[in-house]
Design a protein around this motif. Structure first.
Motif, PDB file in Angstrom:
ATOM      1  N   THR A 115     -16.877  81.954  -3.733  1.00 38.37           N
ATOM      2  CA  THR A 115     -17.088  80.555  -4.101  1.00 38.37           C
ATOM      3  C   THR A 115     -16.004  80.099  -5.065  1.00 38.37           C
ATOM      4  O   THR A 115     -15.394  79.038  -4.890  1.00 38.37           O
ATOM      5  CB  THR A 115     -18.465  80.395  -4.769  1.00 38.37           C
ATOM      6  OG1 THR A 115     -19.456  80.894  -3.883  1.00 38.37           O
ATOM      7  CG2 THR A 115     -18.747  78.936  -5.070  1.00 38.37           C
ATOM      8  N   LEU A 116     -15.738  80.928  -6.061  1.00 40.91           N
ATOM      9  CA  LEU A 116     -14.728  80.579  -7.054  1.00 40.91           C
ATOM     10  C   LEU A 116     -13.369  80.382  -6.390  1.00 40.91           C
ATOM     11  O   LEU A 116     -12.664  79.407  -6.640  1.00 40.91           O
ATOM     12  CB  LEU A 116     -14.664  81.678  -8.122  1.00 40.91           C
ATOM     13  CG  LEU A 116     -13.620  81.462  -9.210  1.00 40.91           C
ATOM     14  CD1 LEU A 116     -13.894  80.177  -9.963  1.00 40.91           C
ATOM     15  CD2 LEU A 116     -13.592  82.650 -10.167  1.00 40.91           C
ATOM     16  N   VAL A 117     -13.035  81.308  -5.505  1.00 42.19           N
ATOM     17  CA  VAL A 117     -11.734  81.242  -4.842  1.00 42.19           C
ATOM     18  C   VAL A 117     -11.652  80.015  -3.941  1.00 42.19           C
ATOM     19  O   VAL A 117     -10.618  79.357  -3.856  1.00 42.19           O
ATOM     20  CB  VAL A 117     -11.515  82.544  -4.052  1.00 42.19           C
ATOM     21  CG1 VAL A 117     -10.416  82.366  -3.051  1.00 42.19           C
ATOM     22  CG2 VAL A 117     -11.204  83.677  -5.002  1.00 42.19           C
ATOM     23  N   ASN A 118     -12.762  79.710  -3.281  1.00 43.17           N
ATOM     24  CA  ASN A 118     -12.754  78.533  -2.416  1.00 43.17           C
ATOM     25  C   ASN A 118     -12.629  77.247  -3.220  1.00 43.17           C
ATOM     26  O   ASN A 118     -12.080  76.257  -2.743  1.00 43.17           O
ATOM     27  CB  ASN A 118     -14.003  78.501  -1.538  1.00 43.17           C
ATOM     28  CG  ASN A 118     -13.877  79.456  -0.362  1.00 43.17           C
ATOM     29  OD1 ASN A 118     -12.792  79.661   0.154  1.00 43.17           O
ATOM     30  ND2 ASN A 118     -14.982  80.048   0.041  1.00 43.17           N
ATOM     31  N   ILE A 119     -13.128  77.256  -4.434  1.00 48.72           N
ATOM     32  CA  ILE A 119     -12.932  76.096  -5.311  1.00 48.72           C
ATOM     33  C   ILE A 119     -11.455  76.005  -5.697  1.00 48.72           C
ATOM     34  O   ILE A 119     -10.845  74.942  -5.636  1.00 48.72           O
ATOM     35  CB  ILE A 119     -13.835  76.192  -6.551  1.00 48.72           C
ATOM     36  CG1 ILE A 119     -15.289  75.943  -6.146  1.00 48.72           C
ATOM     37  CG2 ILE A 119     -13.403  75.169  -7.610  1.00 48.72           C
ATOM     38  CD1 ILE A 119     -16.297  76.224  -7.226  1.00 48.72           C
ATOM     39  N   PHE A 129      -8.984  77.044  -4.010  1.00 49.53           N
ATOM     40  CA  PHE A 129      -8.195  76.705  -2.830  1.00 49.53           C
ATOM     41  C   PHE A 129      -8.572  75.329  -2.268  1.00 49.53           C
ATOM     42  O   PHE A 129      -8.041  74.903  -1.249  1.00 49.53           O
ATOM     43  CB  PHE A 129      -8.375  77.781  -1.756  1.00 49.53           C
ATOM     44  CG  PHE A 129      -7.318  77.749  -0.684  1.00 49.53           C
ATOM     45  CD1 PHE A 129      -5.980  77.901  -1.008  1.00 49.53           C
ATOM     46  CD2 PHE A 129      -7.664  77.558   0.637  1.00 49.53           C
ATOM     47  CE1 PHE A 129      -4.999  77.862  -0.019  1.00 49.53           C
ATOM     48  CE2 PHE A 129      -6.687  77.516   1.629  1.00 49.53           C
ATOM     49  CZ  PHE A 129      -5.359  77.675   1.296  1.00 49.53           C
ATOM     50  N   GLY A 130      -9.518  74.649  -2.912  1.00 47.79           N
ATOM     51  CA  GLY A 130      -9.833  73.285  -2.489  1.00 47.79           C
ATOM     52  C   GLY A 130     -10.800  73.177  -1.336  1.00 47.79           C
ATOM     53  O   GLY A 130     -11.052  72.084  -0.842  1.00 47.79           O
ATOM     54  N   LEU A 131     -11.360  74.319  -0.890  1.00 48.47           N
ATOM     55  CA  LEU A 131     -12.308  74.242   0.217  1.00 48.47           C
ATOM     56  C   LEU A 131     -13.665  73.731  -0.258  1.00 48.47           C
ATOM     57  O   LEU A 131     -14.386  73.066   0.478  1.00 48.47           O
ATOM     58  CB  LEU A 131     -12.472  75.602   0.890  1.00 48.47           C
ATOM     59  CG  LEU A 131     -11.329  76.010   1.818  1.00 48.47           C
ATOM     60  CD1 LEU A 131     -11.407  77.484   2.156  1.00 48.47           C
ATOM     61  CD2 LEU A 131     -11.351  75.188   3.097  1.00 48.47           C
ATOM     62  N   TYR A 132     -14.024  74.077  -1.499  1.00 45.28           N
ATOM     63  CA  TYR A 132     -15.235  73.528  -2.118  1.00 45.28           C
ATOM     64  C   TYR A 132     -14.826  72.700  -3.337  1.00 45.28           C
ATOM     65  O   TYR A 132     -13.793  72.959  -3.947  1.00 45.28           O
ATOM     66  CB  TYR A 132     -16.166  74.637  -2.630  1.00 45.28           C
ATOM     67  CG  TYR A 132     -16.702  75.584  -1.592  1.00 45.28           C
ATOM     68  CD1 TYR A 132     -16.837  75.215  -0.255  1.00 45.28           C
ATOM     69  CD2 TYR A 132     -17.102  76.868  -1.968  1.00 45.28           C
ATOM     70  CE1 TYR A 132     -17.336  76.091   0.679  1.00 45.28           C
ATOM     71  CE2 TYR A 132     -17.614  77.750  -1.033  1.00 45.28           C
ATOM     72  CZ  TYR A 132     -17.720  77.366   0.285  1.00 45.28           C
ATOM     73  OH  TYR A 132     -18.222  78.238   1.191  1.00 45.28           O
ATOM     74  N   GLN A 133     -15.692  71.754  -3.692  1.00 45.65           N
ATOM     75  CA  GLN A 133     -15.481  71.022  -4.923  1.00 45.65           C
ATOM     76  C   GLN A 133     -16.527  71.476  -5.942  1.00 45.65           C
ATOM     77  O   GLN A 133     -17.707  71.626  -5.597  1.00 45.65           O
ATOM     78  CB  GLN A 133     -15.602  69.511  -4.689  1.00 45.65           C
ATOM     79  CG  GLN A 133     -14.302  68.866  -4.240  1.00 45.65           C
ATOM     80  CD  GLN A 133     -13.864  69.307  -2.846  1.00 45.65           C
ATOM     81  OE1 GLN A 133     -14.659  69.275  -1.924  1.00 45.65           O
ATOM     82  NE2 GLN A 133     -12.620  69.728  -2.712  1.00 45.65           N
ATOM     83  N   ALA A 134     -16.079  71.703  -7.158  1.00 45.68           N
ATOM     84  CA  ALA A 134     -17.005  72.156  -8.191  1.00 45.68           C
ATOM     85  C   ALA A 134     -17.960  71.017  -8.556  1.00 45.68           C
ATOM     86  O   ALA A 134     -17.589  69.850  -8.534  1.00 45.68           O
ATOM     87  CB  ALA A 134     -16.228  72.599  -9.423  1.00 45.68           C
ATOM     88  N   ASP A 135     -19.223  71.380  -8.897  1.00 45.40           N
ATOM     89  CA  ASP A 135     -20.177  70.362  -9.342  1.00 45.40           C
ATOM     90  C   ASP A 135     -19.792  69.868 -10.728  1.00 45.40           C
ATOM     91  O   ASP A 135     -19.937  68.701 -11.055  1.00 45.40           O
ATOM     92  CB  ASP A 135     -21.606  70.932  -9.370  1.00 45.40           C
ATOM     93  CG  ASP A 135     -22.077  71.300  -7.975  1.00 45.40           C
ATOM     94  OD1 ASP A 135     -21.543  70.718  -7.012  1.00 45.40           O
ATOM     95  OD2 ASP A 135     -22.956  72.167  -7.854  1.00 45.40           O
ATOM     96  N   SER A 136     -19.360  70.815 -11.574  1.00 48.30           N
ATOM     97  CA  SER A 136     -18.863  70.401 -12.875  1.00 48.30           C
ATOM     98  C   SER A 136     -17.802  71.392 -13.320  1.00 48.30           C
ATOM     99  O   SER A 136     -17.652  72.457 -12.727  1.00 48.30           O
ATOM    100  CB  SER A 136     -20.009  70.344 -13.892  1.00 48.30           C
ATOM    101  OG  SER A 136     -20.569  71.629 -14.026  1.00 48.30           O
ATOM    102  N   SER A 168     -17.086  72.826  12.049  1.00 47.48           N
ATOM    103  CA  SER A 168     -17.361  72.328  10.708  1.00 47.48           C
ATOM    104  C   SER A 168     -16.806  73.316   9.709  1.00 47.48           C
ATOM    105  O   SER A 168     -16.636  74.485  10.011  1.00 47.48           O
ATOM    106  CB  SER A 168     -18.852  72.132  10.490  1.00 47.48           C
ATOM    107  OG  SER A 168     -19.481  73.384  10.418  1.00 47.48           O
ATOM    108  N   ARG A 169     -16.501  72.845   8.525  1.00 44.89           N
ATOM    109  CA  ARG A 169     -15.780  73.677   7.561  1.00 44.89           C
ATOM    110  C   ARG A 169     -16.567  74.890   7.094  1.00 44.89           C
ATOM    111  O   ARG A 169     -16.002  75.895   6.738  1.00 44.89           O
ATOM    112  CB  ARG A 169     -15.446  72.848   6.334  1.00 44.89           C
ATOM    113  CG  ARG A 169     -14.111  72.170   6.456  1.00 44.89           C
ATOM    114  CD  ARG A 169     -13.770  71.598   5.119  1.00 44.89           C
ATOM    115  NE  ARG A 169     -12.555  70.800   5.210  1.00 44.89           N
ATOM    116  CZ  ARG A 169     -12.020  70.210   4.163  1.00 44.89           C
ATOM    117  NH1 ARG A 169     -12.608  70.308   2.982  1.00 44.89           N
ATOM    118  NH2 ARG A 169     -10.934  69.515   4.281  1.00 44.89           N
ATOM    119  N   GLU A 170     -17.877  74.774   7.044  1.00 40.16           N
ATOM    120  CA  GLU A 170     -18.650  75.876   6.460  1.00 40.16           C
ATOM    121  C   GLU A 170     -18.753  77.027   7.440  1.00 40.16           C
ATOM    122  O   GLU A 170     -19.242  76.890   8.494  1.00 40.16           O
ATOM    123  CB  GLU A 170     -20.050  75.389   6.090  1.00 40.16           C
ATOM    124  CG  GLU A 170     -20.009  74.276   5.077  1.00 40.16           C
ATOM    125  CD  GLU A 170     -19.160  74.619   3.864  1.00 40.16           C
ATOM    126  OE1 GLU A 170     -19.452  75.661   3.252  1.00 40.16           O
ATOM    127  OE2 GLU A 170     -18.221  73.899   3.539  1.00 40.16           O
TER     128      GLU A 170
END
Lengths: 511, 330
Positions: free
Chosen positions: A53-57, A59-66, B328-330
């Motif tokens: 999850t951290l790495v995907n944040i 790399f821009g694949l996920y956006q952090a909630d805060s 989808s991305r996920e």
């Protein structure tokens, strides 16, 4: 490079107070984390600890909630891989993101192709790939299709793709999971070389040996939080393992010497073909006694898989014999062999060990559902199945402890526990355990190892096939090294050390 | 070179046999031979355009079984517009726009809503049939007539070939050009590389910053234009009017052509010519009064060829890997 020099005061990347939630699950909680230029930073943690999850944040694949991500001191908002690439962050994915039917050169330049009057300039692409390959010691033919490359070289393509974009942060997600020992060694050298050119390398893994070998800094995550930050000089493998798991872990199992009994499994002059019908085993001799573990060490692809499949009846035997407690089993069906007393933890649990769409309960009796008490007169008795499954789930600590759950929803480690529970509870004489801890957490690895030794002590004969040298040396009483379809050494573990087995695995001799 | 020869030996052999037979018959019956070949090219045109639509869609990973519907509705709208305005160009553009719009709706259903692509395509087919039947009025004509025949100067005077290739109508010429254009786009340009990677491993394309949705939308819309052109060809160039169900399964045959042509525009051209030739032979045989009592058997020829070819020769073809799967991305 000059801009890099001007911002030396700031870390290449800094993550501050990042929290990310998926539904009810807190995947990252208030994570602080930084990577520096020119350093190899290992991110360590069990499956589900929040590393990905951290790495995907990052790399821009996920956006952090805060929380925020800073690049060279400035807050950045990455809304996808394109932003990360533009920000010179590269990633080598655990499941390679390559297009198999395209060539190496095409894969490397994909998304940022050199063109000449609108036409993709493949000659240019190939020469760029050659240049990069030479500079970083990642030799490869740019014109080969990726699908024709072995796994280790496919990973090179991924690395080259990042280098082509002149990244100054390179993230590698479990890069050694698919590599042979010598490929791993080479990769670690390459990473070290990259760091020396000023790249910040973030290396995600759960293999402690590699961390100690290559990392400059280590961050450990557990349950979505950063639980420790250290450097190799201040720690050791068992320390790190305890940090990852949250309790003391025995990395090296304490075990008493075996007291072997009669020969339970004897393999004589076994010849077997591989899928392409070329000889994979050239007359193998091997035996396993009751109450001992025989470990088969070898680089993958030297005949281990064919050996396991031949012994369990999944592959035709060309010649030779396999004797189980005095009875010939070569040529019998897998079900007959299983019923006669050979348990099998298969290498690929998803494909051969479990039916993902069925419940835990049904999977627990896959090898005996047609016998009493699970069936009577050809009619299944779910109550008996449920009783047995409930008992096994408790005994093997399968989580969640829900026998009605679909197996596909379990984590890798828990899937493996289901397989192990079923196979161990079948009162077999011989256990064939192929890669029994592949891809599972340290905590679960320890659990499976302990079970193997317990059943050994109870008199079971165990044939352990593993690509993890430490696993073989840690569990086996006798070690067989397989090379090119032959057993090149077969003796007590006492005379086997890591170096010697490594040499045997690579060259077939220890000279 | 010898590698190329072994790889394509069946194709080369087929072409040689075909050329030989043609030369042989032309020796005795030049008029009929020329007529059959010219007819083969005409019959292949809508198949080429439909299959090029299919290849644009499938190379980006979306199955389009709605080509039949796209062609049918485009033929209808193209005809209505040309009939009302008196302008063939307006009709052709309207046909392409219709195809594009249907391509966009297929993209909406299958890319944005991630629905089942087969069902989405079926929806297009049913909608096109219903709409064109409901609004169809008997008795409309084209004030301007069909698209005019254009001879390409001295080339048209070549024996046999001149009549077949160089005296044609504009959309036929255009389709011959489009084959090479689509091939060039798919295999030489950056967009083509993106398309093929999206059709094989969309997640890989996404991780290097390519938008899977954008590639698929664009290709489905561009493909829709091609299928629309195929529809316009039927009503404005081949027949000069609209009839209910006038596509008559050509959209589905185009899919077979695409597969037989191995998702490659040049292969598609060869496959379409084969089907066109079968159709032309069928027409010629009926014309000659063979089996006059049971013309249905002759009418079957192109479809039997279709089945034999698909069952017999396509075994080794490999479709794009990600085909039919919503991404989808996920």
């Amino acid at each position: 490079m000059s801009e890099a020099l001007s911002v030396v005061a700031h870390p290449a990347l800094e993550v501050q107070g990042v929290t990310k939630r998926f539904g009810d699950v807190l995947a990252n909680e208030d994570v602080d984390f930084r990577i520096e230029r020119g350093r190899v930073h290992a991110l360590l943690g069990e499956n589900g600890a929040g590393k990905s999850t951290l790495v995907n944040i990052i790399f821009g694949l996920y956006q952090a909630d805060s929380g925020e991500v800073r690049r060279n001191g400035e807050v950045v908002h990455l809304n996808g891989p394109r932003d990360a690439i533009d920000s010179r962050i590269g990633m080598v994915h655990q499941h390679f993101q390559l297009v198999p039917v395209l060539t190496v050169a095409e894969n490397v330049v994909l998304g940022d192709e050199p063109t000449r009057r609108g036409v993709v300039d493949l000659d240019e692409a190939a020469s760029v790939v050659r240049g990069l390959a030479e500079r970083f010691g990642l030799d490869i033919d740019p014109w080969v299709r990726v699908e024709d490359l072995p796994i280790g070289l496919q990973q090179r393509v991924e690395i080259l793709r990042a280098l082509y974009r002149e990244v100054d942060i390179l993230i590698l997600d479990e890069p050694t999971a698919v590599l042979t020992p010598q490929e791993t060694g080479h990769l670690l050298e390459v990473l070290r070389g990259l760091a020396d050119t000023g790249v910040a390398v973030l290396f995600i893994t759960h293999k402690l040996r590699e961390v100690m070998a290559v990392a400059d800094e280590i961050t450990v995550m557990r349950r979505g939080r950063v639980v420790g930050h250290t450097v190799p000089a201040d720690t050791d493998e068992s320390d790190l393992a305890s940090m990852m798991v949250g309790r003391p872990v025995e990395l090296r199992l304490k075990r008493t010497p075996a007291s072997p009994g009669e020969k339970m499994l004897t393999v004589v002059d076994l010849v077997v073909n591989d899928d392409r019908q070329t000889q994979a085993l050239n007359g193998i001799n091997l035996d396993v006694c009751a109450g001992e573990v025989v470990g088969v060490a070898g680089v993958e692809g030297n005949g281990q898989r064919e050996l396991v499949e031949a012994v369990t009846g999944l592959r035709d035997v060309i010649s030779g014999s396999v004797i189980l407690d005095g009875e010939e089993i070569a040529g019998r069906s897998p079900r007959q062999i299983s019923t006669m007393g050979v348990a099998h933890i298969p290498e690929d649990r998803e494909k051969f060990g479990l039916i993902g769409a069925h419940t835990v309960a049904d999977n627990m009796v896959l090898n005996r559902y047609h016998h009493r008490p699970y069936s009577r007169h050809g009619i299944r008795r779910p109550a008996a199945v449920d009783d047995e499954a409930t008992r096994l789930v408790e005994e093997f600590d399968v989580r969640p402890p829900n026998i009605a759950a679909m197996v596909a929803t379990l984590s890798g480690g828990n899937k493996q526990k289901v397989v192990a529970a079923r196979e161990f509870s079948h009162e077999s004489k011989v256990m064939i355990a192929a890669q029994p801890t592949r891809g599972i957490d340290i905590g679960n690895i320890e659990f499976i190892h302990r079970r193997l030794i317990e059943y050994r002590d109870a008199g079971m004969a165990i044939l352990l096939v593993s690509a993890e040298l430490d696993e073989v040396l840690g569990l086996a009483d006798r070690v067989a090294v397989i090379y090119g379809g032959r057993i090149v050494a077969f003796e007590s573990v006492d005379g086997m050390d890591r170096d010697r087995v490594g040499r045997l695995m690579l060259s077939g001799t220890d000279g | 070179m010898s590698n190329l020869f072994t790889r394509y030996r069946w194709v080369i052999l087929t072409i040689l046999v075909f050329v030989f037979v043609t030369l042989f018959t032309a020796e005795f019956q030049q008029a009929q031979t020329t007529a059959v070949l010219a007819s083969a090219l005409r019959q292949s045109t809508p198949l080429v355009l439909g299959a090029l639509c299919g290849v644009m869609c499938e190379r980006s990973g979306v199955v389009n079984i709605g080509i039949e519907g796209q062609m049918l509705l485009s033929a209808f709208v193209g005809f209505m517009v040309a009939s009302a305005t008196g302008s063939l160009i307006a009709g052709i553009i309207a046909g392409m726009a219709t195809g594009a719009l249907m391509g966009a709706s297929l993209a909406g259903l299958s890319v944005t809503l991630q629905g089942d692509q087969i069902i989405a395509g079926t929806v297009l087919n049913i909608a096109a049939f219903g709409i064109s039947s409901y609004f169809f009025q008997q008795g409309l004509t084209l004030p301007s007539g069909k698209t005019p025949q254009v001879s390409l100067g001295p080339l048209a005077d070549l024996p046999v070939i001149g009549r077949v290739f160089f005296i044609n109508r504009p959309l036929t010429y255009l389709s011959l050009i489009l084959i090479w254009v689509v091939w060039f786009v798919l295999f030489r340009t950056r967009w083509g590389l993106w398309t093929r990677s999206v059709g094989e491993v969309p997640s890989a394309a996404e991780t290097v910053g390519i938008s899977v949705a954008r590639v698929r939308y664009t290709n489905l819309i561009a493909g829709g234009c091609l299928a629309g052109l195929g529809g316009a060809y039927l009503s404005l160039e081949a027949v000069g009017s609209f009839e209910r169900m006038m596509t008559n399964g050509r959209g589905f045959v185009a899919l077979a052509v695409m597969i037989f042509g191995r998702w490659n525009p040049i292969g598609i051209w060869g496959a379409a010519l084969l089907f066109g030739y079968a159709s032309a032979v069928q027409t010629q045989l009926q014309f000659r009064g063979w089996l006059a009592d049971d013309p249905q058997f002759i009418g079957m020829i192109p479809y039997v060829v279709c089945i034999i070819v698909l069952a017999g020769f396509v075994g080794r073809a490999r479709p794009p890997a990600a085909i039919g799967q919503p991404y989808s991305r996920e």
